[in-house]
Design a protein around this motif. Structure first.
Motif, PDB file in Angstrom:
ATOM      1  N   GLY A 121      47.992  47.691  20.572  1.00 23.01           N
ATOM      2  CA  GLY A 121      48.506  47.410  19.243  1.00 23.01           C
ATOM      3  C   GLY A 121      49.431  46.205  19.264  1.00 23.01           C
ATOM      4  O   GLY A 121      49.022  45.098  19.627  1.00 23.01           O
ATOM      5  N   GLN A 122      50.701  46.409  18.908  1.00 27.15           N
ATOM      6  CA  GLN A 122      51.680  45.321  18.901  1.00 27.15           C
ATOM      7  C   GLN A 122      52.508  45.272  20.184  1.00 27.15           C
ATOM      8  O   GLN A 122      53.424  44.467  20.301  1.00 27.15           O
ATOM      9  N   THR A 123      52.187  46.138  21.138  1.00 24.18           N
ATOM     10  CA  THR A 123      52.939  46.211  22.387  1.00 24.18           C
ATOM     11  C   THR A 123      52.156  45.554  23.512  1.00 24.18           C
ATOM     12  O   THR A 123      50.943  45.730  23.622  1.00 24.18           O
ATOM     13  N   ILE A 124      52.869  44.814  24.349  1.00 26.62           N
ATOM     14  CA  ILE A 124      52.273  44.194  25.528  1.00 26.62           C
ATOM     15  C   ILE A 124      53.039  44.673  26.755  1.00 26.62           C
ATOM     16  O   ILE A 124      54.271  44.608  26.806  1.00 26.62           O
ATOM     17  N   TYR A 125      52.300  45.155  27.750  1.00 25.53           N
ATOM     18  CA  TYR A 125      52.874  45.527  29.038  1.00 25.53           C
ATOM     19  C   TYR A 125      52.470  44.454  30.050  1.00 25.53           C
ATOM     20  O   TYR A 125      51.304  44.069  30.114  1.00 25.53           O
ATOM     21  N   PHE A 126      53.435  43.983  30.825  1.00 25.42           N
ATOM     22  CA  PHE A 126      53.107  42.983  31.836  1.00 25.42           C
ATOM     23  C   PHE A 126      53.996  43.158  33.058  1.00 25.42           C
ATOM     24  O   PHE A 126      55.107  43.690  32.975  1.00 25.42           O
ATOM     25  N   THR A 127      53.494  42.704  34.194  1.00 24.23           N
ATOM     26  CA  THR A 127      54.167  42.943  35.460  1.00 24.23           C
ATOM     27  C   THR A 127      53.841  41.836  36.445  1.00 24.23           C
ATOM     28  O   THR A 127      52.974  41.003  36.201  1.00 24.23           O
ATOM     29  N   GLY A 128      54.553  41.828  37.562  1.00 22.49           N
ATOM     30  CA  GLY A 128      54.308  40.858  38.618  1.00 22.49           C
ATOM     31  C   GLY A 128      54.964  41.314  39.907  1.00 22.49           C
ATOM     32  O   GLY A 128      55.826  42.206  39.908  1.00 22.49           O
ATOM     33  N   GLY A 175      58.999  43.757  38.722  1.00 25.53           N
ATOM     34  CA  GLY A 175      58.971  45.002  37.980  1.00 25.53           C
ATOM     35  C   GLY A 175      58.013  44.925  36.803  1.00 25.53           C
ATOM     36  O   GLY A 175      57.160  44.036  36.730  1.00 25.53           O
ATOM     37  N   MET A 176      58.150  45.852  35.865  1.00 25.52           N
ATOM     38  CA  MET A 176      57.286  45.899  34.687  1.00 25.52           C
ATOM     39  C   MET A 176      58.117  45.881  33.420  1.00 25.52           C
ATOM     40  O   MET A 176      59.211  46.437  33.375  1.00 25.52           O
ATOM     41  N   LYS A 177      57.563  45.226  32.373  1.00 21.71           N
ATOM     42  CA  LYS A 177      58.254  45.147  31.094  1.00 21.71           C
ATOM     43  C   LYS A 177      57.293  45.474  29.961  1.00 21.71           C
ATOM     44  O   LYS A 177      56.084  45.331  30.088  1.00 21.71           O
ATOM     45  N   ALA A 178      57.894  45.894  28.849  1.00 19.91           N
ATOM     46  CA  ALA A 178      57.137  46.112  27.621  1.00 19.91           C
ATOM     47  C   ALA A 178      57.826  45.345  26.501  1.00 19.91           C
ATOM     48  O   ALA A 178      59.049  45.391  26.363  1.00 19.91           O
ATOM     49  N   ILE A 179      57.037  44.606  25.718  1.00 17.92           N
ATOM     50  CA  ILE A 179      57.576  43.892  24.561  1.00 17.92           C
ATOM     51  C   ILE A 179      56.773  44.260  23.327  1.00 17.92           C
ATOM     52  O   ILE A 179      55.606  44.663  23.421  1.00 17.92           O
ATOM     53  N   LYS A 180      57.409  44.137  22.172  1.00 16.13           N
ATOM     54  CA  LYS A 180      56.740  44.345  20.894  1.00 16.13           C
ATOM     55  C   LYS A 180      56.723  43.037  20.132  1.00 16.13           C
ATOM     56  O   LYS A 180      57.723  42.313  20.096  1.00 16.13           O
ATOM     57  N   VAL A 181      55.582  42.721  19.526  1.00 11.38           N
ATOM     58  CA  VAL A 181      55.431  41.482  18.761  1.00 11.38           C
ATOM     59  C   VAL A 181      55.350  41.830  17.283  1.00 11.38           C
ATOM     60  O   VAL A 181      54.570  42.699  16.879  1.00 11.38           O
TER      61      VAL A 181
END
Length: 407
Positions: A262-269, A273-279
């Motif tokens: 949906g409007q959430t993106i999960y990304f990592t490296g 660590g891992m992050k979640a953002i909302k657009v």
């Protein structure tokens, strides 16, 4: 009456056909139908067998690119000798239906011995197949015959330090890809039919991840992780809409693709660590908001899957993890060492993981603890591609061969 009976028979046949189609799963591009690693229509056996049955095994050439499945055909991009090859096989028998080859420079450097072939997964759509070779050669072929429709060579050999890692995206009549080299890249949209450039964004170089699409209030955005940022471009025109810095740690690289819900993106490296953002849309602008950050759990190559409110994947410490997708809190991390070069697929009632150490693992989705259902050794050489799962068939590409298993 005969006419009525004929109509009823036709309707029944169409219903049976549509039911059959709905239960067969194409895997036409990187990470499946919607780039979310989800398999639909999968029915797990009541009891998993002690061993999977190998139906066929064929030599196809070197490469890490995942095969793609469309209908009754499976397509691959590999290296054979001093050429890269695009192959079409019968999905039921493994019989070669057609093959097209072209001259390609050899992979050199630290990755050459284990990864001599293409890494980017092809994309099949609208009767065409698009491939992206290790040295940046982009090809579009007729999927039925293998006839070359158009090609974009790379005479300047502009590609990242470890050759290309991205997979092309086909959407809205376009083929989209991030090309170029360190500090000098272009996200380009080509007309799928002609190969003509429709738009181009120029800036920093490509990462080893692949783009995906998200929709915000009816507008479609192309989400791209570059060598330094995660950003969004307007899918229709390529204009930059927002970006967030994703600095790499030490000598690592951005290699994991974004997971969009949906409007959430999960990304990592690796090491980040891992992050979640909302657009969200704010007037004519787009704004991003960080929802959470978990610095303790990151991945080197593996893009997570989202299942019933939890994220599952393989950490950069080679262990399977589970995170609460709402809060980012770690639910559990399995102690067993697996592989950081691993893939994971959501098959509905089960999760199937495949490691470079050749283990295909069947897991029960469980937010409380690691729950393994079955484990199979499926190859003798390393695996870096996704398993392609359709019905009761599992296709596995190892260093040089393609195998079909059934259960």
């Amino acid at each position: 009456m005969k006419k009525v009976n004929l109509i009823i028979s036709v309707l029944i046949a169409l219903f049976i056909l549509s039911s059959t189609i709905s239960f067969s799963q194409d895997w036409p591009q990187w990470r499946g139908m919607n780039r979310d690693s989800k398999v639909t229509g999968f029915k797990a056996p009541a009891a998993w067998p002690a061993e999977l049955k190998q139906v066929w095994k064929v030599s196809v050439g070197f490469g890490d690119a995942t095969p793609v499945l469309a209908g009754n055909k499976i397509y691959l991009n590999t290296r054979q000798g001093d050429q890269e090859a695009i192959l079409c096989l019968d999905a039921a028998t493994g019989k070669e239906l057609w093959k097209t080859t072209y001259a390609a420079m050899a992979v050199t450097g630290p990755s050459a011995s284990q990864h001599p072939g293409p890494r980017g997964t092809p994309a099949v759509s609208n009767g065409k197949i698009v491939t992206f070779g290790a040295s940046g050669i982009l090809s579009c072929l007729d999927a039925a015959t293998g006839k070359l429709l158009w090609r974009k060579d790379n005479p300047s050999n502009a590609f990242p330090a470890f050759f290309t890692g991205a997979s092309p995206l086909i959407t809205d009549g376009m083929c989209i890809l991030h090309i170029g080299k360190m500090d000098d890249g272009q996200v380009v949209a080509y007309d799928l039919n002609s190969g003509d450039e429709k738009w181009k964004w120029s800036g920093e170089g490509p990462s080893y991840s692949s783009p995906s699409v998200m929709t915000i209030e009816g507008k479609r955005l192309l989400v791209v992780i570059t060598e330094k940022n995660i950003m969004a471009l307007g899918l229709a025109d390529g204009k930059l809409l927002w970006q967030i810095a994703t600095p790499v740690q030490q000598r690592f690289y951005n290699c994991v693709s974004p997971y969009i819900d949906g409007q959430t993106i999960y990304f990592t490296g690796q090491g980040t660590g891992m992050k979640a953002i909302k657009v969200e849309k704010s007037g004519n602008e787009y704004v991003t908001k960080e929802l959470w950050s978990n610095p303790a759990v990151g991945a080197k190559w593996n893009t997570p899957i989202l299942k019933d409110g939890f994220l599952y994947g393989f950490t950069d410490q080679k262990r399977i993890y589970c995170l609460n997708a709402s809060t980012g809190q770690t639910a559990w991390i399995d102690n067993a060492v697996s592989s950081d070069f691993s893939t994971m697929v959501d098959c509905g009632s089960v999760i199937i993981g495949l490691t470079s150490t050749n283990n295909l693992m069947v897991l029960k989705p469980d937010g409380k603890e690691y729950s393994e259902v079955a484990k199979y050794k499926v190859a003798d050489t390393p695996i870096y591609a996704f398993p392609v799962i359709s019905g009761n068939s599992i296709y596995v590409k190892d260093a040089e061969t393609l195998m079909m298993y059934s259960f």
